[in-house]
Design an enzyme around this catalytic site. Structure first.
Site, PDB file in Angstrom:
ATOM      1  N   GLU A 416       0.801  -1.233   0.000  1.00  0.00           N
ATOM      2  CA  GLU A 416       0.000   0.000   0.000  1.00  0.00           C
ATOM      3  C   GLU A 416       0.830   1.278   0.000  1.00  0.00           C
ATOM      4  OE1 GLU A 416      -3.061  -0.073   3.013  1.00  0.00           O
ATOM      5  OE2 GLU A 416      -4.183  -1.627   1.955  1.00  0.00           O
ATOM      6  N   TYR A 478     -16.203  -1.737   3.553  1.00  0.00           N
ATOM      7  CA  TYR A 478     -16.163  -0.291   3.396  1.00  0.00           C
ATOM      8  C   TYR A 478     -17.218   0.161   2.393  1.00  0.00           C
ATOM      9  CZ  TYR A 478     -11.562  -0.699   5.602  1.00  0.00           C
ATOM     10  OH  TYR A 478     -10.529  -0.981   6.457  1.00  0.00           O
ATOM     11  N   TRP A 558      -7.184 -11.161   5.194  1.00  0.00           N
ATOM     12  CA  TRP A 558      -6.696 -10.290   6.260  1.00  0.00           C
ATOM     13  C   TRP A 558      -7.652 -10.436   7.440  1.00  0.00           C
ATOM     14  CZ3 TRP A 558      -2.154  -7.970   6.502  1.00  0.00           C
ATOM     15  CH2 TRP A 558      -1.911  -7.172   7.622  1.00  0.00           C
ATOM     16  N   LYS A 579      -9.941  -8.010  12.473  1.00  0.00           N
ATOM     17  CA  LYS A 579     -10.289  -8.758  11.260  1.00  0.00           C
ATOM     18  C   LYS A 579      -9.765 -10.195  11.285  1.00  0.00           C
ATOM     19  CE  LYS A 579     -10.670  -4.790   8.099  1.00  0.00           C
ATOM     20  NZ  LYS A 579     -10.267  -3.696   9.004  1.00  0.00           N
TER      21      LYS A 579
END
Length: 688
Positions: A416, A478, A558, A579
């Protein structure tokens, strides 16, 4: 007497021919683990009378948060212990070997600098032969986990624990040795060149540190199989500090993942005349693999569906200072699900996890700690020589230290790291040129493995920066996860220009104390309500899409287990990423754990979901079961509710089951051959 001598001679000949002699020749090298006798205190305790606290290594000082906060100490501590140099060590060479000190280590011997190492997740080694005296010496390590832009990671959704959080050792060798100082590697690298069912052509590269005359020195390399039989040998005169020996193994047994994680031993022996000076023993497995952009991952010519977990080194009560029992437990849990692969996030992990993956046939992605912030503020990359030098060093240390592990198929460049997309993500400095440089550096050291990166930004920015692309994408968790998971990855595949696309992260949070049914879909990213049912629903939807797309070269959940992270203000406890499919202490397996066990592990099982949702106010409920049995029967308070067969994702759902007031005994059972498998739980229906 003659018969006895004949028997002894024949036995010795058998030992030589079968390779046992490779292990009988004991190395003069000694490895002394420095576990006990340590104490530590803050560097700010300048008084000579300031007390030290005794500790055992591995150790970290910030296992827990500062009370009432999600902040933790990022400071400098002084560790020290006596180091006794014995009479037997006279004339030997002495090396201090640290498996991991987080994040910066400054090592002193008798208050004189030995060396400094930047980076907490790779090993380092310093020779101290000329800095010790006979008898007692003072070994000090000043350890800092303070934030620095020249030490990776400078960002990331996890805590940077401080301390000597992995074991350390004193290595004692002869004057001439196979060097432990070359990037703290074993000094032996087994290059796999041409591997097939017919033959394995390898180059064994050995790096030597020679103090004396090289005349009469030889290097002998012996390859033995799992039954300790000698299968190949090479003996070479030493003319340089780097020796490369070409070796062929005929008809090798291939390392074939979980089907057959077959390992060979490679013993490298350094001789002066007929005197053994040093010996290093390495394990490896011979295999070949590839990734097709349309068909996925192939091991030894056969398709292998890669799925499993991302894993952090973080365990309740220990943080990153894990012990062997912790690695063994995690591997047993990984095996229980039936996973075939694992991504070691977001830094090089400790050696036991690589060893266990070799032994159990788990395919690995392992990466350097070059981490971006994802959707958080700040950055994971800065255009400074300090940052770039530390990343280059991390690449070299990771590759050289883990080179011989057959389980490793993928080197990870970053996680990321952002580029400005004009929408959500904003970079600080352009990371793409340096990403290409790191990719080339990986390739210059190891041509046999593939490079990968994990992005949350439009992949087209990074095409050509690595061999493989993978996405961190949280569909169903999300708000901005649209379009659908199927549509998204179909488009990613179509726009990848022939570069293989995979899934590096997906999942959802869950508290075992939070429950909801019927489930209300909403953005739970910053919510303190993380029902276990929502996590399971999210995983079911994602896996349904992934299992239909073989072009996805890997699928990593994840995350394996909940872990501490200072930036999270959500779920039932601030400072945690929940998570995980297991709780932080590994004591509770969440519902989603059993969803994957039913889908990945052929061992017969049946499991009632929402079992911890014990207090209910709705008189009717769905009963969902995960099972790989042919059919399962449901009973509520002893009354049969029906028999059903699992769907393609090993789910059975009985809709609108009526609950009695008070206690309800839920029972499911099914047969595997003649064996009856049963699962039970108790729910209570209470009026509102």
């Amino acid at each position: 007497m003659r018969n006895r001598l004949l028997f002894i001679c024949l036995a010795c000949l058998w030992l030589v021919n079968n390779g046992a002699a490779a292990h009988l020749a004991q190395s003069p090298r000694q490895v002394i683990t420095l576990k006990d006798g340590w104490e530590y205190r803050p560097v700010s305790s300048v008084s000579k009378k300031a007390p030290f606290t005794p500790v055992v290594i591995p150790h970290t000082w910030n296992v827990d948060y500062i009370p009432g906060t999600t902040l933790y100490n990022r400071e400098t501590m002084v560790y020290q212990r006596p180091l006794n140099i014995t009479e037997e060590m006279k004339g030997k060479r002495l090396f201090l070997y640290f498996e991991g000190v987080n994040s910066v280590a400054h090592v002193f011997m008798n208050r004189r600098t030995v060396g400094e190492h930047l980076g907490g997740y790779t090993a380092f080694c310093f020779e101290v032969t000329d800095q010790v005296k006979p008898g007692e010496n003072l070994l000090e390590v000043w350890v800092s986990n303070a934030y620095r832009t020249d030490v990776l990671p400078i960002s990331g959704d996890f805590n940077v624990y401080g301390g000597i959080h992995r074991p350390c050792h004193l290595i004692v060798t002869e004057q001439d040795c196979i060097t432990p100082s070359f990037y703290a590697s074993p000094g032996v690298f087994i290059h796999q060149q041409n591997i097939s069912e017919e033959k394995a052509d390898i180059i064994v590269e050995s790096r030597l540190s020679l103090k004396g005359n090289r005349k009469g020195m030889t290097l002998k390399t012996i390859v033995t199989d799992a039954a300790d039989r000698q299968v190949a040998v090479s003996e070479t005169s030493v003319t340089d500090s780097v020796v490369r020996q070409a070796i062929r193994i005929e008809r090798p047994v291939l390392w074939n993942g979980k089907k057959n994680p077959y390992l060979y031993h490679v013993a490298v022996e350094l001789y002066e005349g007929d005197r053994l000076r040093d010996k290093v023993l390495q394990r490896t497995g011979f295999r070949y693999f590839s990734v097709d952009p349309d068909k996925g991952f192939f091991l030894n010519g056969d398709y292998l569906n890669l799925y499993g977990f991302c894993r952090h080194e973080d365990v309740a009560g220990k943080a990153s200072a894990l012990e062997q029992e912790d690695y063994l437990l995690d591997m047993e849990l990984i095996k229980e699900t039936g996973a075939t692969a694992m991504r070691l996030a977001h830094y090089p992990h400790a050696e036991p996890m690589y060893d266990l993956s070799d032994e159990n046939g788990i395919i690995l992605w392992t990466e350097i700690p070059m981490c971006g912030p994802g959707g958080q503020a700040f950055t994971g990359y800065v255009e400074t020589e300090g940052f770039k030098n530390n990343a280059r060093q991390a690449v070299k240390e990771l590759v050289y230290q883990k080179f011989n592990h057959p389980s490793i198929c993928f080197w990870g460049i970053f996680n990321e790291i952002l580029v400005s997309d004009g929408k959500k993500f904003v970079e600080y400095d352009d990371p793409i040129p340096f990403t290409r440089e790191l990719n080339a550096l990986f390739k210059s050291i190891d041509t046999s493995r593939l490079t990968a990166l994990a992005t949350c930004v439009d992949q087209t920015y990074y095409l050509g920066c690595s061999d493989l692309i993978a996405w961190n994408k949280y569909f169903g968790w999300y708000k901005d996860a649209a379009p659908s998971v199927s549509k998204f990855f179909d488009q990613a595949h179509d726009t990848s220009k022939g570069q293989p696309v995979g899934v590096s992260e997906y999942g959802a949070g869950a508290s075992i104390h939070h429950h909801q049914w019927p489930l209300v879909q909403e953005d739970r990213a910053d919510s303190h309500f993380h029902p276990e049912e929502a996590q399971a629903y999210c995983h079911e939807g994602n896996w349904d899409a992934f299992r239909k797309r073989p072009f996805l070269w890997a699928k990593f959940i994840w995350v394996f287990a909940d872990y501490q992270t200072y930036m999270r203000q959500e779920g039932d406890t601030d400072g945690f990423n929940d998570k995980g499919l297991l709780t932080y202490d590994r004591k509770t397996k969440k519902d989603a754990f059993f969803f994957y066990k039913a889908n990945w592990n052929p061992e017969p099982m049946v499991y009632i979901t929402s079992r911890r949702f014990t207090r209910r106010t709705n008189p009717k409920t769905d009963v969902k079961v995960y099972s790989n049995l042919s059919e399962v029967t449901l009973y509520v308070n002893g009354k049969k509710q029906g028999t059903m067969r699992p769907d393609e994702m090993r789910r059975i759902i009985w809709n609108d089951i009526k609950l009695d007031k008070g206690q309800n005994d839920i029972r499911v059972e099914g047969k595997s051959g003649k064996t009856v498998l049963v699962d039970t739980c108790i729910w209570y229906y209470l009026d509102k």
